[in-house]
Each structure stands twice: as C-alpha cells, then as structure tokens.
Design a protein around this motif. Structure first.
Motif, PDB file in Angstrom:
ATOM      1  N   HIS A 124       0.799  -1.226   0.000  1.00 25.23           N
ATOM      2  CA  HIS A 124       0.000   0.000   0.000  1.00 25.23           C
ATOM      3  C   HIS A 124       0.834   1.281   0.000  1.00 25.23           C
ATOM      4  N   GLY A 125       2.154   1.142   0.021  1.00 24.60           N
ATOM      5  CA  GLY A 125       2.987   2.338  -0.039  1.00 24.60           C
ATOM      6  C   GLY A 125       3.109   3.079   1.268  1.00 24.60           C
ATOM      7  N   PHE A 126       2.926   2.404   2.406  1.00 29.84           N
ATOM      8  CA  PHE A 126       3.094   3.060   3.703  1.00 29.84           C
ATOM      9  C   PHE A 126       4.546   3.515   3.857  1.00 29.84           C
ATOM     10  N   ALA A 127       4.741   4.611   4.575  1.00 26.67           N
ATOM     11  CA  ALA A 127       6.082   5.158   4.768  1.00 26.67           C
ATOM     12  C   ALA A 127       6.593   4.976   6.195  1.00 26.67           C
ATOM     13  N   GLY A 128       5.755   4.484   7.107  1.00 29.48           N
ATOM     14  CA  GLY A 128       6.196   4.310   8.478  1.00 29.48           C
ATOM     15  C   GLY A 128       6.105   5.605   9.270  1.00 29.48           C
ATOM     16  N   VAL A 129       6.742   5.632  10.428  1.00 26.77           N
ATOM     17  CA  VAL A 129       6.638   6.781  11.325  1.00 26.77           C
ATOM     18  C   VAL A 129       7.732   7.827  11.092  1.00 26.77           C
ATOM     19  N   GLY A 130       8.630   7.558  10.168  1.00 28.25           N
ATOM     20  CA  GLY A 130       9.698   8.527   9.908  1.00 28.25           C
ATOM     21  C   GLY A 130      10.828   8.372  10.910  1.00 28.25           C
ATOM     22  N   GLU A 131      11.193   9.485  11.543  1.00 23.67           N
ATOM     23  CA  GLU A 131      12.303   9.442  12.493  1.00 23.67           C
ATOM     24  C   GLU A 131      11.897   8.680  13.762  1.00 23.67           C
ATOM     25  N   GLN A 132      12.830   7.918  14.288  1.00 24.35           N
ATOM     26  CA  GLN A 132      12.562   7.168  15.505  1.00 24.35           C
ATOM     27  C   GLN A 132      13.041   7.944  16.722  1.00 24.35           C
ATOM     28  N   SER A 133      12.294   7.815  17.802  1.00 23.54           N
ATOM     29  CA  SER A 133      12.678   8.429  19.070  1.00 23.54           C
ATOM     30  C   SER A 133      12.970   7.320  20.076  1.00 23.54           C
ATOM     31  N   HIS A 134      13.366   7.686  21.288  1.00 24.26           N
ATOM     32  CA  HIS A 134      13.612   6.694  22.330  1.00 24.26           C
ATOM     33  C   HIS A 134      12.317   5.953  22.641  1.00 24.26           C
ATOM     34  N   GLY A 135      12.375   4.672  22.664  1.00 19.65           N
ATOM     35  CA  GLY A 135      11.189   3.873  22.950  1.00 19.65           C
ATOM     36  C   GLY A 135      10.511   3.342  21.703  1.00 19.65           C
ATOM     37  N   GLN A 136      10.797   3.966  20.550  1.00 16.58           N
ATOM     38  CA  GLN A 136      10.240   3.452  19.298  1.00 16.58           C
ATOM     39  C   GLN A 136      11.240   2.464  18.709  1.00 16.58           C
ATOM     40  N   HIS A 137      10.908   1.208  18.794  1.00 15.59           N
ATOM     41  CA  HIS A 137      11.818   0.185  18.328  1.00 15.59           C
ATOM     42  C   HIS A 137      11.288  -0.455  17.044  1.00 15.59           C
ATOM     43  N   ASP A 138      12.003  -0.230  15.938  1.00 17.15           N
ATOM     44  CA  ASP A 138      11.687  -0.897  14.673  1.00 17.15           C
ATOM     45  C   ASP A 138      10.234  -0.648  14.260  1.00 17.15           C
ATOM     46  N   ARG A 139       9.836   0.637  14.269  1.00 22.54           N
ATOM     47  CA  ARG A 139       8.457   0.960  13.887  1.00 22.54           C
ATOM     48  C   ARG A 139       8.368   1.606  12.511  1.00 22.54           C
ATOM     49  N   SER A 140       9.497   1.729  11.817  1.00 20.86           N
ATOM     50  CA  SER A 140       9.492   2.524  10.588  1.00 20.86           C
ATOM     51  C   SER A 140       8.717   1.860   9.448  1.00 20.86           C
ATOM     52  N   ARG A 141       8.486   0.544   9.532  1.00 19.83           N
ATOM     53  CA  ARG A 141       7.737  -0.130   8.467  1.00 19.83           C
ATOM     54  C   ARG A 141       6.497  -0.841   9.005  1.00 19.83           C
ATOM     55  N   ALA A 142       6.029  -0.439  10.160  1.00 21.13           N
ATOM     56  CA  ALA A 142       4.887  -1.093  10.791  1.00 21.13           C
ATOM     57  C   ALA A 142       3.571  -0.501  10.282  1.00 21.13           C
ATOM     58  N   PRO A 143       2.481  -1.268  10.323  1.00 19.46           N
ATOM     59  CA  PRO A 143       1.200  -0.774   9.812  1.00 19.46           C
ATOM     60  C   PRO A 143       0.512   0.220  10.728  1.00 19.46           C
ATOM     61  N   GLY A 144       0.860   0.257  12.016  1.00 20.57           N
ATOM     62  CA  GLY A 144       0.197   1.175  12.938  1.00 20.57           C
ATOM     63  C   GLY A 144      -1.124   0.619  13.437  1.00 20.57           C
ATOM     64  N   SER A 145      -1.929   1.491  14.026  1.00 15.61           N
ATOM     65  CA  SER A 145      -3.209   1.072  14.604  1.00 15.61           C
ATOM     66  C   SER A 145      -4.174   0.645  13.502  1.00 15.61           C
ATOM     67  N   ILE A 146      -4.986  -0.377  13.783  1.00 17.93           N
ATOM     68  CA  ILE A 146      -5.962  -0.846  12.797  1.00 17.93           C
ATOM     69  C   ILE A 146      -7.399  -0.668  13.275  1.00 17.93           C
TER      70      ILE A 146
END
Length: 205
Positions: A124-146
């Motif tokens: 679907h061309g998702f881009a992820g959350v962009g920049e990661q902060s402390h506590g965000q582990h490997d979320r750059s390619r995750a689908p997020g809330s459904i």
C-alpha cells in the motif's frame, strides 16, 4: 464485439510513422479454434467460444474430449467466451490476428504478476513513522493502529493491511494496435500489459 486469445511474449520498442520510439508488448495469438457457438434461443445469450493450446488426451476428461471433437479438434488448455461476436464463424473454423487492423483501439485483459504475501509498505505504499525516538523500536515499516478497542471493537472491512498481493484480473482499455505480423501470428500493442511472460491475455474490441 470481436476478440482473440493470445500469449504474452515480452516487450520491445519500434519506431512509429513520425519517427517516435514506441514501447510495445508482443502478443502471440495462434489461430483460435471456434469450439462452440451459443445463441439466444438455446443458451439465453449469444457468444463465440474460442480455444487454444493442445492438451494431452490423458489429461483431459471424456466430456471435454467429446466437446472439442464436435469442432474436429483435440482437447484444449484455454477456453474463452466472447459475447456478441461480430464476425460470423462456424464450429471448427479458426480466428487469427488479421481480425484486427493497425491503428485500431482495443482492450486487453490479463492477470498481474503474483507477489505473494506482502507487508503494508510494498502493498500500500506506507512510509512508516519517519524518524525514531527513544522507545520506538523498529516501527518505521509497521502498519500502525488498525482500529479502536472499546469502540467499535472490530476492524473495518477494507482496512489496508498486509496480505496477498498481485495475481489480479486487470483490464486495460484504449490500447492501440501498433503492428501486426500475420505470418508469425504476432500482434504488437502499445504500452505494457499485465502478466508475466508466457501468461494468457485476451484482446477484445
């Protein structure tokens, strides 16, 4: 309507009448055998059944062998009906690429390449959350809330999620017949056509 069953050979480019380079898809449409003629009185609609590709007799059912025997041909692999065919044909006769003319506009139906089970980034061309902060582990390619938890307590239909990608029937409209090589059963159509090399396509107008 008129149409033919073909096989995608690949892509190339040729020079048009104005000297422009045109990307084309090569389709091999060996003569299609007319295996059945349906009409309004007996079937409720009019159509022409075409077939290509010989099948070994040991791999065909007796019903199929007898069906194709009425057209004086062997069992076939690919069968397709074309509704309200505009060209008069009899059972057992063949249809070749010369039913089309160069410059004619046609529609092409094919099946896209299967990509298997894919994630939301590729599907679907998702881009992820962009920049990661402390506590965000490997979320750059995750689908997020459904969906919500307490309300509506379910996932809505049509939610963009991971799943099977490709292998869909696609119809491309308004493609031009650029060149026809009747002696080789080749028809060159402008642009790209869905499907892998060797896949079956249906050309119709």
């Amino acid at each position: 309507m008129k149409g033919i069953i073909g096989k995608k050979i690949g892509m190339t480019s040729i020079y048009g009448p104005e000297g422009k380079q045109i990307a084309v898809t090569i389709i091999e449409a060996t003569p299609n055998v007319v295996t059945q003629i349906k009409n309004q009185e007996t079937d409720g609609y009019s159509a022409l059944q075409l077939a290509i590709g010989d099948k070994k007799e040991k791999n065909a059912t007796k019903a199929a062998i007898n069906h194709f025997a009425k057209a004086n041909t062997s069992a076939k692999k690919i069968v397709k009906e074309f509704r309200d065919y505009s060209i008069e044909k009899n059972i057992g006769e063949t249809i070749s690429v010369d039913i089309f003319t160069e410059g004619e506009i046609v529609d092409v139906v094919g099946t896209t390449k299967g990509k298997g089970f894919q994630g939301v980034v590729k599907r679907h061309g998702f881009a992820g959350v962009g920049e990661q902060s402390h506590g965000q582990h490997d979320r750059s390619r995750a689908p997020g809330s459904i969906g919500g938890s307490s309300y509506p307590s379910r996932v809505f239909k049509g939610m963009r999620m991971a799943g099977r990608m490709g292998n869909d029937r696609v119809k491309l409209k308004g493609l031009k017949v650029v060149k026809i090589f009747a002696e080789k059963n080749y028809i060159l159509i402008s642009g790209s056509i869905p499907g892998h090399i060797g896949s079956t396509v249906f050309i119709q107008k």
